[in-house]
Design an enzyme around this catalytic site. Structure first.
Site, mmCIF file in Angstrom:
data_model
loop_
_atom_site.group_PDB
_atom_site.id
_atom_site.type_symbol
_atom_site.label_atom_id
_atom_site.label_comp_id
_atom_site.label_asym_id
_atom_site.label_seq_id
_atom_site.Cartn_x
_atom_site.Cartn_y
_atom_site.Cartn_z
ATOM 1 C CG HIS A 11 -17.482 85.141 -48.424
ATOM 2 N ND1 HIS A 11 -16.145 85.507 -48.427
ATOM 3 C CD2 HIS A 11 -17.629 84.273 -49.453
ATOM 4 C CE1 HIS A 11 -15.527 84.893 -49.440
ATOM 5 N NE2 HIS A 11 -16.409 84.130 -50.078
ATOM 6 C CB SER B 131 -31.118 90.264 -19.288
ATOM 7 O OG SER B 131 -30.845 91.561 -18.807
ATOM 8 C CE LYS C 225 -30.399 89.839 -24.610
ATOM 9 N NZ LYS C 225 -29.332 90.681 -24.085
ATOM 10 C CD GLU D 103 -23.747 84.349 -24.990
ATOM 11 O OE1 GLU D 103 -23.300 85.501 -25.030
ATOM 12 O OE2 GLU D 103 -24.757 84.035 -24.324
#
Ligand code: ARG
Length: 466
Positions: free
Chosen positions: A160, A281, A287, A294
């Site tokens: 979970h 970024s 970043k 992704e």
């Protein structure tokens, strides 16, 4: 208006094809990718026709020569692909006749584009499957190497997405190795059904010429000859199966991707992905984005979409060939390209993942991950599991309130929850003790992980495995 003379089937037509319809129905824009298989199939067909006496040796030689010349033209970028000639098959056949004259018109004897295209795609996919399997193997090897390095690296195991029990990072990575091994087995199984020769089925009913289909199969490296001509020209199960393989493999990569994205975040801080696999970024200087995982995660949707497209393409199609089947190619091509890129990205990236061992261990300690070990400890001292579960639950609640770990509670406090507890309890409360205790086949103990890595290497080197 198009040039009707370009049409190899123009004989019964009274007016030229509408220019839009010509473009709409043409497939040469994408199926030219099959040129090498188309030429190999034609060379095998002509060789077989000569062997059975349908073509003379001179005719066969002229055809084979002409086709080899066309392959060179294409590879040098000199071939002029024509939309009026509709597809890869008619482009090459028409060019053959331009090059060698009337003999070129004999190549299509005992053949149809229906069995021709099915042969081309199967040849193409078979070879691509071998390339994909090599990438799967590379990735599986990288996982084994990392699992070996991290056989005793502690991390929290989750259910979970809540901290459950400590596991070793090596054990976690080996879970993906198992998925990949199943993917390899499924791909090998699929290859067997791809590598079946349709040629000789002609349009749908077979042909009046005395073809030697076994010879054609042998020349092209097919394992067997399709049994039924109607099925052979219309079957696209092999493409659906391949797409199902691709989807399952991508689902596995998407799960791994999701974990890499989470683990590389500041909140988890478990791993560092190498800079060369990340981007920055344009506005936020701090970043470092895990773009590769992704993108792989995102491409899973596109792959599963192609599976759906191929399934729906075949739904309710009457026998035998239907033009619908021309729509099989773009999804198939994109499936192969996407899987090849995603597997390459992972095979390159996995060996370069750097684990932050202290951060992983600290996370395992933080989440009361050894609570089950304490319960098992009580069971070994003759307390029923349900009662042990209750006692440990109270101890955890106490530790939560005290904002500390179970191992930080004094012995006297622990004994307040279960008097049988003694000083040796602290051995089971450490994550190292917890993982070491799970030492059975398939368990997370470091020695089990090392043994699994050794078995894994043997499975990889045994090509016949699974
Ligand atoms: N371009 C066609 C395809 O991809 C080749 C087969 C065409 N056959 C036909 N009878 N029109 O399926």
């Amino acid at each position: 208006m198009s040039d009707q003379n370009a049409k190899l089937w123009g004989g019964r037509f009274q007016e030229p094809t509408d220019a839009f319809v010509e473009r709409f129905t043409a497939s040469v824009g994408f199926d030219r990718r099959l040129y090498r298989q188309d030429i190999a199939g034609s060379i095998a067909h002509a060789t077989m026709l000569c062997k059975v006496g349908v073509l003379s040796q001179e005719e066969r030689d002229a055809i084979v020569d002409g086709l080899a010349g066309i392959r060179d033209e294409i590879e040098r970028g000199e071939f002029e692909w024509s939309v009026a000639r509709e597809d890869v098959h008619m482009n090459i056949e028409a060019r053959l006749t331009e090059r060698i004259g009337a003999t070129g018109k004999k190549l299509h004897t005992g053949r149809s584009r229906n069995d021709q295209v099915a042969t081309d795609i199967r040849l193409w996919l078979r070879d691509e499957i071998d390339v994909l399997d090599a990438e799967l193997l590379r990735l599986a090897t990288g996982l084994l190497d990392q699992a070996d390095v991290h056989a005793d690296t502690i991390m929290p195991g989750f259910t979970h997405l809540q901290t459950a029990q400590p596991v070793t990072f090596g054990h976690h990575l080996l879970a993906y190795f198992e998925m990949l091994m199943r993917d390899r087995a499924r791909l090998a199984d699929c290859r067997g059904r791809v590598n079946v020769l349709p040629l000789g089925s002609a349009a749908l009913a077979g042909t009046t010429f005395p073809l030697d289909r076994a010879l054609t199969a042998e020349l092209l490296g097919f394992d067997s000859v399709a049994e039924n001509s109607l099925d052979a020209v219309s079957d696209r199960d092999f493409a659906i199966e391949f797409a199902a393989w691709a989807s399952t493999t991508m689902i596995h990569l998407s799960r791994f991707s999701e974990e890499l994205v989470l683990w590389s975040s500041a909140q988890f801080g478990f791993i560092e992905l190498p800079d060369r696999f990340c981007t920055g970024s344009s506005i936020m200087p701090q970043k470092k984005n895990p773009d590769v995982p992704e993108l792989v995660r995102g491409k899973t949707g596109r792959v599963v979409g192609h599976l759906n497209a191929l399934l729906m393409l075949m739904k309710s199609q009457p026998l035998a060939y239907n033009k619908d089947n021309q729509e099989d190619k773009e999804p198939l091509f994109d499936l192969v390209d996407t899987l090849r890129d995603c597997l390459k990205a992972y095979a390159d990236m996995v060996p370069a993942i750097v684990a932050d061992k202290p951060a992983m261990r600290a996370a395992a300690v933080r989440g009361y991950a050894t609570a089950t070990d304490l319960a098992d400890y009580l069971v070994r001292r003759n307390i029923a599991f349900r009662d042990a579960h209750e006692a440990v639950g109270q101890a955890v609640a106490h530790a939560v309130a005290a904002n500390c770990d179970l191992a930080e509670l004094p012995l006297a406090t622990l004994q307040g929850f279960a008097p049988v507890i003694e000083a040796d309890v602290y051995e089971v409360l450490t994550p190292e003790g917890s993982v070491a205790a799970r030492s059975h086949f398939g368990g997370t103990a470091p020695e089990q992980v090392r043994a699994a890595v050794i078995r894994g290497r043997a499975r990889l080197s045994n090509a016949a495995d699974e």
